[in-house]
Design a protein around this motif. Structure first.
Motif: not given
Lengths: 243, 253
Positions: A79-85, B153-156, B170-173
């Motif tokens: 679950n690495l955030f794909p939109h963040i480096d 991703y929300i859990f993380a 920072t994540v959802v939108v």
């Protein structure tokens, strides 16, 4: 760091699970798919509702939301955030905790160095290999100096060689950081290699808990059904002198 | 990479040049009923120039542009905000979904008679029409985009200590952006189609109104000028959002 105690935990397949993890210990939660291992991790992390009680350092944390439990969680899918480096992913928790800029920069630098991924700091997750993603996810989980680390089948998405290398590295790191850790796997050999103690879970029930050699040499019936009976032959050892 | 882009652009222009050439030839050799009903492209260009320098086209174009910009911006922002609230909060979603599902299928122009009676013939009327035209599709795309964000991703983010507001911003939108842009791209073009239709029916200024005047004067060259402007504006608006989407999401998608 923290000890963890689960008292009469019930949720989905898990029924009245009682389990204690000692301070600084690496406990491997071993069991087949659907045994309730990830459910237990999510309960400890506070991500799902449950019946029963969870204690950190003998204090109940049931009313503490997930973002206040100070837990590092390495998810099965990472679950690495794909939109963040990479640097941004590692810094995410620090920013969420409103740490100062300098502190964030120093901590991220430090983790990039420890995980040997400094050259990847401006990459996006889609540009990384499985092993690299693994390191970034672990760095992110450790960034907030968590008191407990939860790892949910972390080696699932990497090849055997990388997995073996990462496991060795992680074991050393865990001992160095002295962080209480629960490591979930369905692979007995991985469990045996990593664990201070192993807890075997099957169909939501804790079947056996003990040192790896106890589980290996003296499995209960249910455990031996899962890990397979060890083929042990008794023999005498003779020291043969070479001429 | 740059060379490839230029090459691609050349190829896109060639069919258009061929099309315009064929148009010019067909009109010049009187293949279709003479210049009057089918003027050559060069006549259309001349008329475009004449309309511009005589000050007819500019004000009408600016009226339409202003209506689209104001109505579309207001509708998109409102749709986006409402979509974020509905996508994030299940209770609001359940409460508002039935009402919105009922209103959404009504075509924007269907509101015209009612809005004419409520607001009269003025700037509010076309702006409201464009607002309605943009609001619902962008709201739906935003809700869908937010609902499609992987819960893990929300859990993380939550585990990492982020508050709900932080997770949302920072994540959802950001992860819902591809869906949101699909709505923006489609509706930015649609806004132009709807404003022209509204101006043709009920508003005395704008490109749509100019079209109707040209029709009553049987000025086919002016009609074609207006249609080309409509086509170019639809395409430009859609391309602007395609460019913006690429700029914001290409690095990580």
């Amino acid at each position: 760091m923290s000890s963890i105690k689960l008292k009469d935990i019930s949720k989905y397949v898990c029924k009245n699970v009682n389990l204690e993890i000692f301070d600084k210990e690496l406990l491997v939660l071993l069991g087949p798919n659907g045994a309730g291992k990830s459910t237990l991790l999510n309960i400890i992390a506070g991500l799902i509702d449950y019946q029963g009680s969870v204690f950190f350092d003998h204090k109940p944390v049931d009313k503490l939301p997930a973002n206040k439990r100070r837990i590092g969680y390495l998810f099965q899918e990472l679950n690495l955030f794909p939109h963040i480096d990479v640097a941004g992913n590692i810094a995410y928790g620090l920013r969420a905790q409103k740490q100062s800029r300098n502190e964030i920069r120093a901590r991220v630098e430090n983790l990039l160095q420890i995980m040997k991924i400094k050259h990847l700091s401006s990459y996006y997750p889609k540009q990384l290999s499985g092993g690299e993603k693994q390191r970034v996810a672990l760095a992110r989980a450790l960034a907030n100096l968590p008191r407990i680390l939860l790892l949910d089948e972390p080696m699932n998405s990497v090849d055997y060689q990388t997995s073996k290398y990462l496991r060795t590295e992680f074991k050393i790191l865990q001992k160095k950081l002295e962080i209480t850790t629960i490591y979930v796997t369905h692979n007995f050999y991985e469990a045996e290699e990593m664990a201070d103690r192993i807890a075997v879970l099957d169909k939501g029930k804790l079947e056996q808990i003990g040192l790896p050699e106890e589980i290996f040499f003296h499995p209960t019936k249910a455990v031996s059904d899962f890990i397979g009976e060890s083929n042990i032959l008794n023999g005498d050892y003779y020291h043969r002198l070479s001429f | 990479m740059k060379r490839y882009k230029i090459f691609k652009l050349k190829w896109e222009i060639i069919p258009i040049i061929i099309f315009l050439g064929i148009w010019e030839i067909i009109a010049r050799i009187n293949l279709i009923s003479g210049h009057f009903f089918f003027p050559p492209f060069s006549t259309v260009v001349t008329e475009f120039w004449y309309l511009t320098v005589s000050g007819v086209l500019g004000p009408n174009f600016l009226s339409s542009l202003m209506r689209v910009l104001v109505g579309f911006s207001a509708g998109s922002i409102a749709g986006l905000l409402m979509g974020i609230i509905m996508g994030w909060n299940k209770v609001t979603n359940k409460a508002l979904s039935p009402i919105i599902s009922l209103i959404y299928p009504i075509p924007a122009l269907g509101w015209l008679p009612l809005l004419m009676l409520w607001f009269g013939i003025g700037e509010i009327l076309p702006i409201t029409i464009i607002f309605i035209c943009s609001f619902f599709p962008i709201l739906y795309n935003t809700v869908t985009g937010i609902n499609n964000v992987n819960k893990n991703y929300i859990f993380a983010a939550r585990i990492l200590g982020a508050s709900d507001l932080k997770i949302l911003s920072t994540v959802v939108v950001p992860l819902a952006l591809p869906n949101i842009f699909t709505g923006l791209k489609l509706e930015s073009g649609m806004a132009w189609r709807v404003i022209i239709a509204a101006e043709m029916v009920a508003i005395p200024t704008g490109i749509g109104a100019l079209l109707m005047k040209a029709e009553s004067l049987i000025r086919i060259d002016i009609i074609i000028v207006c249609l080309i402007i409509l086509g170019v504006m639809c395409l430009s608006f859609e391309n602007f959002f395609t460019f913006l989407e690429k700029k914001l999401t290409n690095r990580w998608r």
